[in-house]
Write a protein that holds these residues in place. Sequence first.
Motif, PDB file in Angstrom:
ATOM      1  N   THR A  25      38.103  36.128  31.220  1.00  0.00           N
ATOM      2  CA  THR A  25      36.713  36.456  30.912  1.00  0.00           C
ATOM      3  C   THR A  25      36.483  37.957  31.029  1.00  0.00           C
ATOM      4  OG1 THR A  25      36.017  34.286  31.715  1.00  0.00           O
ATOM      5  CG2 THR A  25      34.309  35.965  31.502  1.00  0.00           C
ATOM      6  N   VAL A  26      37.042  38.585  32.054  1.00  0.00           N
ATOM      7  CA  VAL A  26      36.952  40.039  32.209  1.00  0.00           C
ATOM      8  C   VAL A  26      37.539  40.727  30.984  1.00  0.00           C
ATOM      9  CG1 VAL A  26      37.838  42.025  33.511  1.00  0.00           C
ATOM     10  CG2 VAL A  26      36.934  40.042  34.727  1.00  0.00           C
ATOM     11  N   LYS A  27      38.691  40.259  30.551  1.00  0.00           N
ATOM     12  CA  LYS A  27      39.355  40.843  29.380  1.00  0.00           C
ATOM     13  C   LYS A  27      38.482  40.708  28.131  1.00  0.00           C
ATOM     14  CE  LYS A  27      43.658  40.598  26.755  1.00  0.00           C
ATOM     15  NZ  LYS A  27      44.957  39.936  26.618  1.00  0.00           N
ATOM     16  N   LEU A  28      37.879  39.556  27.943  1.00  0.00           N
ATOM     17  CA  LEU A  28      37.019  39.321  26.787  1.00  0.00           C
ATOM     18  C   LEU A  28      35.787  40.225  26.817  1.00  0.00           C
ATOM     19  CD1 LEU A  28      36.394  37.707  24.236  1.00  0.00           C
ATOM     20  CD2 LEU A  28      35.332  35.975  25.702  1.00  0.00           C
ATOM     21  N   VAL A  29      35.164  40.349  27.980  1.00  0.00           N
ATOM     22  CA  VAL A  29      33.993  41.225  28.110  1.00  0.00           C
ATOM     23  C   VAL A  29      34.368  42.655  27.745  1.00  0.00           C
ATOM     24  CG1 VAL A  29      32.374  42.250  29.770  1.00  0.00           C
ATOM     25  CG2 VAL A  29      32.789  39.792  29.802  1.00  0.00           C
ATOM     26  N   ARG A  30      35.509  43.129  28.223  1.00  0.00           N
ATOM     27  CA  ARG A  30      35.969  44.492  27.908  1.00  0.00           C
ATOM     28  C   ARG A  30      36.247  44.657  26.410  1.00  0.00           C
ATOM     29  NH1 ARG A  30      40.178  45.386  32.844  1.00  0.00           N
ATOM     30  NH2 ARG A  30      38.651  45.838  34.456  1.00  0.00           N
ATOM     31  N   GLN A  31      36.867  43.652  25.796  1.00  0.00           N
ATOM     32  CA  GLN A  31      37.156  43.721  24.360  1.00  0.00           C
ATOM     33  C   GLN A  31      35.875  43.835  23.533  1.00  0.00           C
ATOM     34  OE1 GLN A  31      39.520  40.233  23.534  1.00  0.00           O
ATOM     35  NE2 GLN A  31      41.443  41.250  24.071  1.00  0.00           N
ATOM     36  N   LEU A  32      34.804  43.241  24.044  1.00  0.00           N
ATOM     37  CA  LEU A  32      33.524  43.291  23.342  1.00  0.00           C
ATOM     38  C   LEU A  32      32.738  44.551  23.675  1.00  0.00           C
ATOM     39  CD1 LEU A  32      32.529  39.544  23.751  1.00  0.00           C
ATOM     40  CD2 LEU A  32      33.274  40.698  21.661  1.00  0.00           C
ATOM     41  N   GLY A  33      33.297  45.407  24.531  1.00  0.00           N
ATOM     42  CA  GLY A  33      32.653  46.671  24.866  1.00  0.00           C
ATOM     43  C   GLY A  33      31.745  46.619  26.071  1.00  0.00           C
ATOM     44  N   GLY A  34      31.735  45.492  26.767  1.00  0.00           N
ATOM     45  CA  GLY A  34      30.891  45.346  27.950  1.00  0.00           C
ATOM     46  C   GLY A  34      31.562  45.875  29.202  1.00  0.00           C
ATOM     47  N   THR A  35      30.761  46.007  30.241  1.00  0.00           N
ATOM     48  CA  THR A  35      31.242  46.447  31.543  1.00  0.00           C
ATOM     49  C   THR A  35      31.016  45.325  32.542  1.00  0.00           C
ATOM     50  OG1 THR A  35      30.651  48.738  31.047  1.00  0.00           O
ATOM     51  CG2 THR A  35      30.933  48.167  33.364  1.00  0.00           C
ATOM     52  N   VAL A  36      32.061  44.931  33.259  1.00  0.00           N
ATOM     53  CA  VAL A  36      31.940  43.870  34.248  1.00  0.00           C
ATOM     54  C   VAL A  36      31.394  44.472  35.536  1.00  0.00           C
ATOM     55  CG1 VAL A  36      33.176  42.149  35.619  1.00  0.00           C
ATOM     56  CG2 VAL A  36      33.790  42.525  33.223  1.00  0.00           C
ATOM     57  N   SER A  37      30.234  43.988  35.968  1.00  0.00           N
ATOM     58  CA  SER A  37      29.596  44.480  37.194  1.00  0.00           C
ATOM     59  C   SER A  37      30.107  43.757  38.430  1.00  0.00           C
ATOM     60  CB  SER A  37      28.085  44.299  37.106  1.00  0.00           C
ATOM     61  OG  SER A  37      27.568  45.085  36.058  1.00  0.00           O
ATOM     62  N   GLY A  38      30.650  42.566  38.263  1.00  0.00           N
ATOM     63  CA  GLY A  38      31.160  41.780  39.376  1.00  0.00           C
ATOM     64  C   GLY A  38      31.318  40.336  38.961  1.00  0.00           C
ATOM     65  N   ALA A  39      31.674  39.507  39.939  1.00  0.00           N
ATOM     66  CA  ALA A  39      31.865  38.090  39.670  1.00  0.00           C
ATOM     67  C   ALA A  39      31.321  37.285  40.844  1.00  0.00           C
ATOM     68  CB  ALA A  39      33.345  37.778  39.465  1.00  0.00           C
ATOM     69  N   ALA A  40      30.680  36.157  40.535  1.00  0.00           N
ATOM     70  CA  ALA A  40      30.098  35.294  41.560  1.00  0.00           C
ATOM     71  C   ALA A  40      30.555  33.857  41.339  1.00  0.00           C
ATOM     72  CB  ALA A  40      28.579  35.376  41.509  1.00  0.00           C
ATOM     73  N   PHE A  41      30.866  33.187  42.441  1.00  0.00           N
ATOM     74  CA  PHE A  41      31.363  31.815  42.379  1.00  0.00           C
ATOM     75  C   PHE A  41      30.696  30.972  43.459  1.00  0.00           C
ATOM     76  CE2 PHE A  41      34.578  34.729  40.919  1.00  0.00           C
ATOM     77  CZ  PHE A  41      34.964  34.179  39.710  1.00  0.00           C
ATOM     78  N   ALA A  42      30.515  29.701  43.191  1.00  0.00           N
ATOM     79  CA  ALA A  42      29.983  28.792  44.196  1.00  0.00           C
ATOM     80  C   ALA A  42      31.044  28.512  45.260  1.00  0.00           C
ATOM     81  CB  ALA A  42      29.506  27.490  43.558  1.00  0.00           C
ATOM     82  N   VAL A  43      32.285  28.275  44.813  1.00  0.00           N
ATOM     83  CA  VAL A  43      33.383  27.915  45.726  1.00  0.00           C
ATOM     84  C   VAL A  43      34.601  28.770  45.410  1.00  0.00           C
ATOM     85  CG1 VAL A  43      34.922  26.048  46.480  1.00  0.00           C
ATOM     86  CG2 VAL A  43      32.556  25.530  45.850  1.00  0.00           C
ATOM     87  N   GLU A  44      35.269  29.235  46.458  1.00  0.00           N
ATOM     88  CA  GLU A  44      36.502  30.001  46.304  1.00  0.00           C
ATOM     89  C   GLU A  44      37.599  29.350  47.136  1.00  0.00           C
ATOM     90  OE1 GLU A  44      38.333  34.469  47.165  1.00  0.00           O
ATOM     91  OE2 GLU A  44      36.231  34.048  47.636  1.00  0.00           O
ATOM     92  N   LEU A  45      38.730  29.076  46.508  1.00  0.00           N
ATOM     93  CA  LEU A  45      39.912  28.566  47.214  1.00  0.00           C
ATOM     94  C   LEU A  45      40.767  29.779  47.575  1.00  0.00           C
ATOM     95  CD1 LEU A  45      40.741  25.517  44.901  1.00  0.00           C
ATOM     96  CD2 LEU A  45      39.248  25.593  46.914  1.00  0.00           C
ATOM     97  N   THR A  46      40.525  30.346  48.746  1.00  0.00           N
ATOM     98  CA  THR A  46      41.133  31.626  49.110  1.00  0.00           C
ATOM     99  C   THR A  46      42.656  31.578  49.187  1.00  0.00           C
ATOM    100  OG1 THR A  46      40.810  31.162  51.461  1.00  0.00           O
ATOM    101  CG2 THR A  46      39.090  32.429  50.344  1.00  0.00           C
ATOM    102  N   PHE A  47      43.211  30.409  49.516  1.00  0.00           N
ATOM    103  CA  PHE A  47      44.662  30.297  49.652  1.00  0.00           C
ATOM    104  C   PHE A  47      45.395  30.438  48.315  1.00  0.00           C
ATOM    105  CE2 PHE A  47      42.806  26.083  49.365  1.00  0.00           C
ATOM    106  CZ  PHE A  47      43.560  25.452  48.385  1.00  0.00           C
ATOM    107  N   LEU A  48      44.659  30.422  47.196  1.00  0.00           N
ATOM    108  CA  LEU A  48      45.278  30.628  45.880  1.00  0.00           C
ATOM    109  C   LEU A  48      45.205  32.084  45.423  1.00  0.00           C
ATOM    110  CD1 LEU A  48      44.095  27.393  44.042  1.00  0.00           C
ATOM    111  CD2 LEU A  48      46.328  27.885  45.030  1.00  0.00           C
ATOM    112  N   ASN A  49      44.503  32.921  46.207  1.00  0.00           N
ATOM    113  CA  ASN A  49      44.463  34.369  45.997  1.00  0.00           C
ATOM    114  C   ASN A  49      43.970  34.797  44.609  1.00  0.00           C
ATOM    115  OD1 ASN A  49      44.690  36.887  47.164  1.00  0.00           O
ATOM    116  ND2 ASN A  49      46.782  37.193  46.423  1.00  0.00           N
ATOM    117  N   GLY A  50      43.020  34.055  44.055  1.00  0.00           N
ATOM    118  CA  GLY A  50      42.474  34.398  42.746  1.00  0.00           C
ATOM    119  C   GLY A  50      41.696  35.689  42.733  1.00  0.00           C
ATOM    120  N   ARG A  51      41.140  36.065  43.861  1.00  0.00           N
ATOM    121  CA  ARG A  51      40.363  37.302  43.981  1.00  0.00           C
ATOM    122  C   ARG A  51      41.199  38.525  43.577  1.00  0.00           C
ATOM    123  NH1 ARG A  51      35.814  38.893  47.764  1.00  0.00           N
ATOM    124  NH2 ARG A  51      35.486  36.655  47.896  1.00  0.00           N
TER     125      ARG A  51
END
Length: 68
Positions: A25-51
């Motif tokens: 999604t970040v890549k797509l936003v950049r391709q469209l010329g947008g700037t990613v301000s951040g990301a918000a999630f309801a649940v994060e599985l920290t042990f998968l290190n997606g952050r």
Amino acid sequence: DAIRPGQHVLISDDLLATGGTAAATVKLVRQLGGTVSGAAFAVELTFLNGRAKLSPHKVFSVLQYDSE
């Protein structure tokens, strides 16, 4: 046409696991010329290190699960 050049975008999803979908999604936003301000999630599985795939963007999650 949903994101215009220079527009700031907050990525929001229900789950951050491996970070693959959010990183794409970040890549797509950049391709469209947008700037990613951040990301918000309801649940994060920290042990998968997606952050890490979203660096250097700010990431917020409501609930964090630290183990399988």
